[in-house]
Design an enzyme around this catalytic site. Sequence first.
Site, short mmCIF file in Angstrom:
data_model
loop_
_atom_site.label_atom_id
_atom_site.label_comp_id
_atom_site.label_asym_id
_atom_site.label_seq_id
_atom_site.Cartn_x
_atom_site.Cartn_y
_atom_site.Cartn_z
N GLU A 1 0.99 -1.28 -0.14
CA GLU A 1 -0.02 -0.09 0.00
C GLU A 1 0.77 1.17 0.07
OE1 GLU A 1 -3.73 1.84 3.09
OE2 GLU A 1 -2.27 -0.21 3.57
N LYS B 1 -9.05 2.33 -2.00
CA LYS B 1 -9.40 1.85 -1.01
C LYS B 1 -10.88 2.30 -0.42
CE LYS B 1 -7.24 1.10 3.46
NZ LYS B 1 -5.93 1.39 4.29
N CYS C 1 -5.24 -3.25 2.39
CA CYS C 1 -5.19 -3.37 3.67
C CYS C 1 -6.55 -3.23 4.53
CB CYS C 1 -4.42 -2.10 4.36
SG CYS C 1 -3.61 -2.55 5.75
#
Length: 636
Positions: free
Chosen positions: A46, A115, A170
């Site tokens: 990330e 994300k 994540c």
Amino acid sequence: MRDGFIKTAVMTPKIKVADCVYNAGQICQELEAALAAGAKIIVFPELSVTGYTCGDLFWQETLLEAAREGLLKVMESTKGQEALVFAGLPWEKDGKLYNAAAVLWDGKLLGLVPKRFLPNYSEFYEARHFTPGNEKPDMVEFHGKQVPFGSKLLFSCPDMPGLCVAAEICEDLWAPNPPSTNHALAGATVIANLSASDEATGKDIYRRRLVESQSARLVCGYLYASAGDGESTTDLVFGGHNLIAENGTLLKESPRFTNEPAFAELDIRRLLAERRRMTTFVPAKDEEYRVIPFRLTPGPTELTRYFDPAPFVPSGREDREHRCEEILSIQAMGLKKRLEHTGCQSAVVGISGGLDSTLALLVTARAFDLQKIPREKITAVTMPGFGTTDRTYFNACELTRRLGATLREVSIRDAVNIHFRDIGHDPQARDVTYENSQARERTQILMDIANQSGGLVIGTGDMSELALGWATYNGDHMSMYGVNASVPKTLVRHLVRYYADTCKDEKLASVLADVLDTPVSPELLPPKDGEISQKTEDLVGPYELHDFFLYYVLRFGFDPGKLFRVAKLAFAGVYTADTILKWLKTFYRRFFAQQFKRSCLPDGPKVGSVAVSPRGDLRMPSDACAQIWLERLENM
């Protein structure tokens, strides 16, 4: 890519926080190493272009411009390379900042995946800088090209049917409803997770479980790339914990605090086979998803993943002992219920001194203990025949005495000789009639003794024998409850050994040890010099090979060529390729030809994920033809 395998890599470059030029160079360097290793899907962490811990620097135009320039450099390094590459960077769109995954292939930016779930608790404060990403893709511009931007992007490879890759970032995995769930239902078989998960005591265990469980729940490959120590700053330490999982199994894990990559081959065909089998895995068509193709030239994939030569037997002692205790309990509880339901207070077991009948007697004793029925109500019948040796006879008798069961001896020699006379069979003709007459006489004796005592005949045959048809029809094939019916031969041995190790009876353990050392044999042919002359594995092949074949055919539907390929890897140095091929052909011939025996099996407890009961896991026609399976092996 042959046989559905594709090599993947999760990489942790050594970065410098906010130094996009350096970071892009490190990503390119790691990318080169991954490509050299043959990886076709490569995942970086990330925000790896900038570093995850830039904080308020993310608001700086200078950093954002440098990130785009760094992305361009990485993109250029993919030119001419057939690999799908994921790298993370901040992305500005419509005046807002997003934590995004750039998806690269052959010098092109195929898409940007933002994300969805931003952590803003404890040490995390992503909502200070970033905006949750949109699901439905729209378009953004990069270097004069329009690029899809949204979480609902699927990257599909027409050169490898079933290979469809999606991404999440994540915290997306930690959320109650991870984007990967929708990705998988929309067709993704591989999930890439670009992560920057910092370290804390015990967090690695939780992280590993998350990745394993998500790959199991979604029946997918899961590639988890995490930031490493170059990212560590201020209060946070990052360990570069890279993970590759497939359908609940962790294929590869990098040691933490090393920045080491992890490589593994995913088996896409295996995943597709599992999804076909699971009626609860229901694809969900979603019109918002955009499918973006990428190409890979089909070619061989060198296999480095481990194939356990004993897939039914856990390799670690603690796991193996737990499995053995669990299976013995399942077997005993199944028989306990049958005794309870029928009101039977007695059972009859044919005891030969071999492994299978030994296990059946041990299980019966445990079931009687559970029912609080005295063990002397178990009648263990030894039935010496033409092939019985002193060794197996002694072990059968001594085992019965040590367990406290009632021993009964009924010789079958005279009865079988009379039967030979009645049907006009020459006793010197040591053929299938000679052998099967003994097996059927023994079953008749057991059934009649059970009638005398109002008991149940307990079957002793195991799953490996049933798979190969190595049972006499209406002989040892038949019983009133088969406690070993779903236990493979390779596991029978460990169950008996476990019982010997835990029984706290030295004399019983000694008998069990000798049973374990005795060659597997039906003992239907006369001994030679007092020793067993008929060894099963000389006739049908090694059980460890057949159990390996059985596992991958029934559990994952491997085709013959693929099965032969992985068997050669699993048994390298143990069996030659010619030997494996010989017994693989035998397996297919016997497995198909003997289904009629399995179609009328007595009840028996299912203990694992592979079973051959016609009422459960194997609804196979008795007259199915093996020809197309055998033809696949002709040119091997």
